[in-house]
Design an enzyme around this catalytic site. Structure first.
Site, PDB file in Angstrom:
ATOM      1  N   LYS A   1       0.840  -1.208   0.000  1.00 46.54           N
ATOM      2  CA  LYS A   1       0.000   0.000   0.000  1.00 46.54           C
ATOM      3  C   LYS A   1       0.868   1.249   0.000  1.00 46.54           C
ATOM      4  CE  LYS A   1      -0.438  -0.469   4.996  1.00 46.54           C
ATOM      5  NZ  LYS A   1      -1.301  -0.906   6.076  1.00 46.54           N
TER       6      LYS A   1
ATOM      7  N   TYR B   1      11.400  31.818   1.992  1.00 43.25           N
ATOM      8  CA  TYR B   1      10.132  32.497   2.294  1.00 43.25           C
ATOM      9  C   TYR B   1      10.177  33.113   3.683  1.00 43.25           C
ATOM     10  CZ  TYR B   1       7.854  30.455  -1.774  1.00 43.25           C
ATOM     11  OH  TYR B   1       7.505  30.128  -3.047  1.00 43.25           O
TER      12      TYR B   1
HETATM   13  C1  LIG Z   1      -0.579  -1.704   6.705  1.00 46.70           C
HETATM   14  C2  LIG Z   1      -1.088  -2.935   7.221  1.00 46.70           C
HETATM   15  C3  LIG Z   1      -0.217  -3.991   7.477  1.00 46.70           C
HETATM   16  C4  LIG Z   1       1.269  -3.872   7.381  1.00 46.70           C
HETATM   17  O1  LIG Z   1       1.699  -3.258   8.574  1.00 46.70           O
HETATM   18  P1  LIG Z   1       3.218  -3.118   8.990  1.00 46.70           P
HETATM   19  O2  LIG Z   1       3.170  -2.779  10.419  1.00 46.70           O
HETATM   20  O3  LIG Z   1       3.800  -2.037   8.163  1.00 46.70           O
HETATM   21  O4  LIG Z   1       3.852  -4.422   8.739  1.00 46.70           O
HETATM   22  C5  LIG Z   1      -0.768  -5.182   7.887  1.00 46.70           C
HETATM   23  N1  LIG Z   1      -2.102  -5.328   8.043  1.00 46.70           N
HETATM   24  C6  LIG Z   1      -2.957  -4.327   7.818  1.00 46.70           C
HETATM   25  C7  LIG Z   1      -4.407  -4.549   8.021  1.00 46.70           C
HETATM   26  C8  LIG Z   1      -2.485  -3.088   7.423  1.00 46.70           C
HETATM   27  O5  LIG Z   1      -3.337  -2.101   7.204  1.00 46.70           O
END
Ligand SMILES: *Cc1c(COP(=O)(O)O)cnc(C)c1O
Length: 746
Positions: A410, A637
């Site tokens: 993601k 700025y």
């Molecule tokens: C993002 C996410 C993960 C991965 O989490 P990490 O702590 O980065 O390993 C796993 N399960 C869900 C449901 C998530 O949203």
């Protein structure tokens, strides 16, 4: 929960099965007794090929991957090699005289170009049929359909005598034989055993989760008895059919699937260490033995002393076994060597084919204390492939062997570039991924990423057709949402999320009624269930107790389902911290995100085994311009920086539009230039950032600044940037801008 699967018995049986197939083709007992030979080669040895199909079903077709393209490719390659090997043998044996084009096609698609090679096309067609059925209907329906196909095949095989004289039916079967030659093929024969392998494998992992396997392990009494009775029935059936001369071919029997179920259960219950080396050897014995047989016969003709020996069928059998066993071992050894040498030189070839975006480590010169990048970008990210592979193996090593990584891709793989990372993961055999939303899943599919992609978050009802279209698996975020998904009216692959205490997404574990209704919903293909832990990154007693409470609540739901007849195919609880701190809670998958990328969220987080991970990402930018400020002159700025001494400043071609937190401005953050720290001055702009290089006079426009990563001996980590910005590494990484180029370092 942490019982290790012991599939060594399957490996051993594969070898035995290969030698049984050799028996089919050499009739070892023929010199002694026709009936005993029939018993060995036409009854007992008939268990061999179905067994191969079942193992493939369990390990290739089970669970997620219904169309295992990489596996099919592998089989096609093996088939191709076998054809090349056997065409000369076939010509020598006079197999191909007067062959028409149609017969040729029939041979390639169904019968194999040499008698035993029918197995490969049958395997591919069988996987197609079984995969399709498992994809669109339940396991038991798939069993019914493949069972029907099997029975249809039976009448074209050893039950032929029953229908031979029925006018229309025998006409239809003659038509079938025109296309297939035999009904022992990928349509009638293979699918049933493939599906049985899938179902028995899943039954076994369900049992294993409930801890029942240990109880039964080593006993094997019940399946053993079943197998003995099944084998007796099979023997009676085969001899009766033979006696009444009803067989057209003798490979399909009614009692055969029954025997196979008991045999397979028996093997699954036996506890034997895995013997992976045997798998390849068994396959090659299967492929090579007819060639060895031809060679042995030729030898018999040429050498008079051999001639007498070869009159003894058992001697022929043993010679072929030894010969093909030795050849298989040789191939295994050669294969290992070739792989090693390809791995040694392959990196360069791959990097060439990918052009600019991939380059070898050699092009980095470390002599000036920083990497000499050939990127022409203003700002970019470098992905260290070796570090990624290292992290994969470190994390996998923490987990039991049957728990697969399901990397979280993601937010563009936490800023690393989702497509780039997914391709590398595909390449090292990872075919399960999770993303946050449907558009991320589609982007991966469009880039040709294979395997299962689970969407962890909400998908708007209007976009549900996209799930179907792009073969994405949707998370059921709660009961109401399950009903919405179900209304789509066509099968949707889902994982049910269970809220065991984080109280974010998932149906609450206390809501048993709703959870039961969800598994009953007609159009939801529930392929998995999961929960998310929320205190696994700290090791206070309270946090640990909470984690255990979450796991217990999760398992209670699974058990409740099982009491109602539903064994959830796949389960998963762990994200990165779960893997690092609670590997004993592993299910079938681990959804690793931040740890895969080589960092923890914060430096001080609980890390039970001090797992050594390597950061995968470096962030770099060019110096655009350098100038001098006199005392009292301001910059940026609001002129928030004012020079208190004569100051040299450099403008870097990176800003908050690239994900650099604006809070690093006014001295909070720093970068590395020429291997030395240069503090950020004034306010960070959208596309530009000013740094103080008074102490690094040799800095010029075009130089490379390192914002995360190494420059010579110096290093700036994602932790430092996160701490300076008052956040965690996850936020820093996932906000890396989309306009940054991503480069893969081999
Ligand atoms: C993002 C996410 C993960 C991965 O989490 P990490 O702590 O980065 O390993 C796993 N399960 C869900 C449901 C998530 O949203």
């Amino acid at each position: 929960m942490d019982a290790k699967k012991n599939f060594g018995s399957l490996d051993g049986m594969k070898l035995l099965a290969a030698f049984l197939v050799v028996a089919i083709h050499t009739s070892p007992l023929e010199s002694f007794s026709g009936n005993w030979d029939f018993f060995l080669t036409r009854v007992i040895a008939r268990l061999a090929v179905p067994f191969f199909f079942m193992v493939t079903g369990q390990f290739v077709l089970s669970g997620q991957e219904k169309f295992p393209r990489p596996y099919i490719k592998k089989i096609l390659v093996l088939y191709g090699i076998s054809i090349l090997f056997y065409v000369p043998v076939g010509i020598y044996a006079g197999h191909y005289q007067g062959l028409t084009v149609l017969a040729c096609i029939k041979m390639l698609l169904f019968e194999g170009t040499f008698y035993h090679l029918w197995y490969f096309p049958a395997l591919i067609l069988g996987i197609g049929v079984a995969g399709l059925l498992l994809r669109y209907c339940s396991g038991s329906m798939a069993l019914v359909f493949t069972g029907i196909l099997y029975v249809l095949g039976l009448f074209g095989d050893s039950y032929w005598g029953f229908i031979e004289n029925i006018p229309v039916v025998s006409f239809v079967y003659e038509g079938i034989f025109n296309v297939f030659g035999y009904t022992r093929n990928g349509l009638f024969f293979a699918p049933l055993f493939l599906v049985l392998g899938v179902l028995l494998g899943e039954e076994y992992s369900g049992k294993q989760r409930r801890g029942q396997v240990q109880v039964q392990e080593g006993s094997g009494i019940r399946p053993g008895l079943g197998l003995a009775m099944g084998a007796a029935a099979l023997t009676a059936e085969a001899f009766l059919l033979k006696y009444f001369e009803l067989q057209r071919h003798d490979s399909m029997y009614l009692a055969l699937p029954v025997c196979m179920v008991f045999l397979y259960r028996l093997l699954l219950e036996l506890k034997v260490r895995p013997l992976p080396g045997l798998r390849l050897v068994s396959t090659w014995i299967y492929i090579l033995h007819p060639g060895v047989l031809v060679a042995v016969r030729a030898l018999g003709k040429a050498v008079p002393a051999m001639k007498d020996l070869l009159k003894n069928s058992l001697a022929v059998y043993l010679l072929v076994c030894v010969g093909s066993g030795a050849a298989a071992l040789l191939i295994g050894w050669l294969n290992g060597r070739i792989r090693r040498s390809v791995r040694g030189s392959g990196d360069e070839r791959e990097s060439e084919s990918k052009g600019e975006r991939v380059r070898g480590r050699e092009s980095k010169s470390e002599n000036k204390g920083e990497s000499e990048s050939d990127s022409k970008s203003r700002a970019w990210i470098e992905i260290d492939r070796a570090a990624l592979v290292h992290n994969v193996s470190k994390l996998q090593a923490l987990l039991p062997g049957d728990c697969r990584l399901m990397p979280a891709l993601k937010a563009d793989a936490y800023g690393h570039g989702a497509v780039l990372v997914a391709k590398e993961l595909n390449r090292i055999g990872i075919y399960d991924f999770c993303v946050a939303c449907v558009s991320e899943g589609i982007a991966l599919r469009k880039a040709g990423i294979r395997g299962e992609i689970l969407i962890l978050g909400y998908t708007h009802p209007s976009r549900i057709p996209l799930l179907h279209q792009w073969r994405l698996t949707q998370t059921v975020v709660d009961y109401e949402y399950a009903a919405i998904l179900n209304q789509f009216g066509r099968p949707l692959k889902v994982h049910i999320k269970i809220d065991t205490g984080m109280h974010r997404l998932g149906e609450r574990s206390e809501h048993r009624e709703q959870l039961l209704q969800m598994i009953e919903m007609e159009h939801l293909k529930v392929e998995g269930a999961f929960t998310h832990l929320c205190t696994d990154d700290r090791n206070t007693e309270m946090d640990q107790a909470y984690t255990m409470k979450q796991a217990d609540a999760f398992y209670e739901v699974l058990e409740e389902w099982e009491r109602h007849g539903f064994v959830c195919p796949k389960i998963h609880l762990l994200a990165s911290y779960g893997v690092l701190n609670y590997p004993e809670l592993a299910g079938d998958f681990a959804r690793v995100g931040i740890a895969l990328y080589g960092v923890r969220s914060a430096r001080t987080d609980y890390d039970r085994f001090s797992t050594r991970l390597r950061p995968v990402l470096s962030l770099k930018a060019r110096v655009a311009s350098v100038r001098e400020l006199s005392v009292g002159e301001g910059a940026g700025y609001g002129l928030s920086f004012v020079a208190r001494r004569p100051t040299r400043i450099a403008a870097l071609a990176i800003g908050y539009g690239d994900g650099l937190p604006r809070s690093l401005g006014d001295g909070a953050g720093a970068v590395l230039l020429q291997g030395r720290r240069a503090v950020i001055l004034g306010r960070i702009c959208m596309d530009q950032t000013l740094v103080d290089v008074t102490e690094i006079p040799q800095v010029r426009a075009g130089d490379i600044a390192v914002l995360i990563g190494r420059a010579g001996d110096a290093e700036l980590t994602a932790y430092e940037m996160a701490e300076a910005a008052g956040t965690i590494t996850n936020e820093i990484l996932s906000r890396m801008g989309s306009r940054l180029e991503r480069i893969l370092l081999q």
